[in-house]
Design a protein around this motif. Structure first.
Motif, short mmCIF file in Angstrom:
data_model
loop_
_atom_site.label_atom_id
_atom_site.label_comp_id
_atom_site.label_asym_id
_atom_site.label_seq_id
_atom_site.Cartn_x
_atom_site.Cartn_y
_atom_site.Cartn_z
N UNK A 7 0.83 -1.20 0.00
CA UNK A 7 0.00 0.00 0.00
C UNK A 7 0.86 1.26 0.00
N UNK A 8 1.95 1.25 0.75
CA UNK A 8 2.83 2.41 0.80
C UNK A 8 3.44 2.71 -0.57
N UNK A 9 3.75 1.68 -1.33
CA UNK A 9 4.31 1.86 -2.68
C UNK A 9 3.30 2.53 -3.59
N UNK A 16 -0.28 10.26 -2.98
CA UNK A 16 -1.45 10.39 -2.11
C UNK A 16 -1.06 10.05 -0.68
N UNK A 17 -1.63 10.75 0.27
CA UNK A 17 -1.36 10.45 1.67
C UNK A 17 -2.33 9.39 2.17
N UNK A 18 -1.95 8.75 3.24
CA UNK A 18 -2.82 7.77 3.86
C UNK A 18 -4.11 8.42 4.33
N UNK A 20 -5.62 11.03 2.97
CA UNK A 20 -6.46 11.30 1.79
C UNK A 20 -7.13 10.02 1.32
N UNK A 21 -6.40 8.90 1.35
CA UNK A 21 -6.97 7.62 0.95
C UNK A 21 -8.08 7.21 1.92
N UNK A 22 -7.84 7.39 3.21
CA UNK A 22 -8.85 7.04 4.22
C UNK A 22 -10.14 7.81 3.96
N UNK A 23 -10.01 9.08 3.64
CA UNK A 23 -11.19 9.90 3.37
C UNK A 23 -11.88 9.45 2.08
N UNK A 24 -11.10 9.15 1.05
CA UNK A 24 -11.67 8.74 -0.24
C UNK A 24 -12.39 7.40 -0.14
N UNK A 25 -11.87 6.52 0.69
CA UNK A 25 -12.41 5.16 0.80
C UNK A 25 -13.50 5.07 1.87
N UNK A 26 -13.47 5.96 2.84
CA UNK A 26 -14.44 5.90 3.93
C UNK A 26 -14.06 4.88 4.98
N UNK A 27 -12.78 4.77 5.25
CA UNK A 27 -12.26 3.84 6.26
C UNK A 27 -11.42 4.66 7.22
N UNK A 28 -11.32 4.22 8.46
CA UNK A 28 -10.56 4.99 9.43
C UNK A 28 -9.07 4.94 9.12
N UNK A 55 -7.05 4.34 -5.85
CA UNK A 55 -5.66 4.39 -6.31
C UNK A 55 -5.50 4.03 -7.79
N UNK A 56 -6.61 3.70 -8.45
CA UNK A 56 -6.59 3.31 -9.86
C UNK A 56 -5.57 2.20 -10.09
N UNK A 57 -5.76 1.10 -9.36
CA UNK A 57 -4.84 -0.03 -9.45
C UNK A 57 -5.59 -1.34 -9.35
N UNK A 58 -4.87 -2.43 -9.45
CA UNK A 58 -5.43 -3.77 -9.32
C UNK A 58 -5.04 -4.35 -7.96
#
Length: 79
Positions: A7-9, A16-18, A20-28, A55-58
């Protein structure tokens, strides 16, 4: 644990910051941190799908299988 979480990679590649991802995904942030550190015991497919979408990934970009640490110890093969 033989599952390696990259995930860090992917966060670095997407700049993207962690948080920002948390907010985009709706997870803590705490739950994402546990996943990022590789300490999570499970991940829901719906969460994995949301992370991949953000993250536009697989899933294979985030998770990989590595050797089991127990197999790397001297004498672990019974010799």
């Amino acid at each position: 644990m033989p599952i390696i979480v990259n995930l860090d990679v992917m966060l670095a590649r997407r700049k993207m910051t962690l948080s920002a991802l948390a907010e985009a995904v709706g997870i803590t942030l705490a739950n994402l941190s546990i996943l990022k550190s590789g300490k999570a015991k499970a991940v829901r497919f719906s969460t994995l799908a949301a992370i991949c979408q953000a993250l536009d990934c697989q899933p294979g970009d985030l998770l990989e299988h590595g050797p089991d640490p127990a197999d790397l110890r001297p004498g672990a093969d019974g010799e």
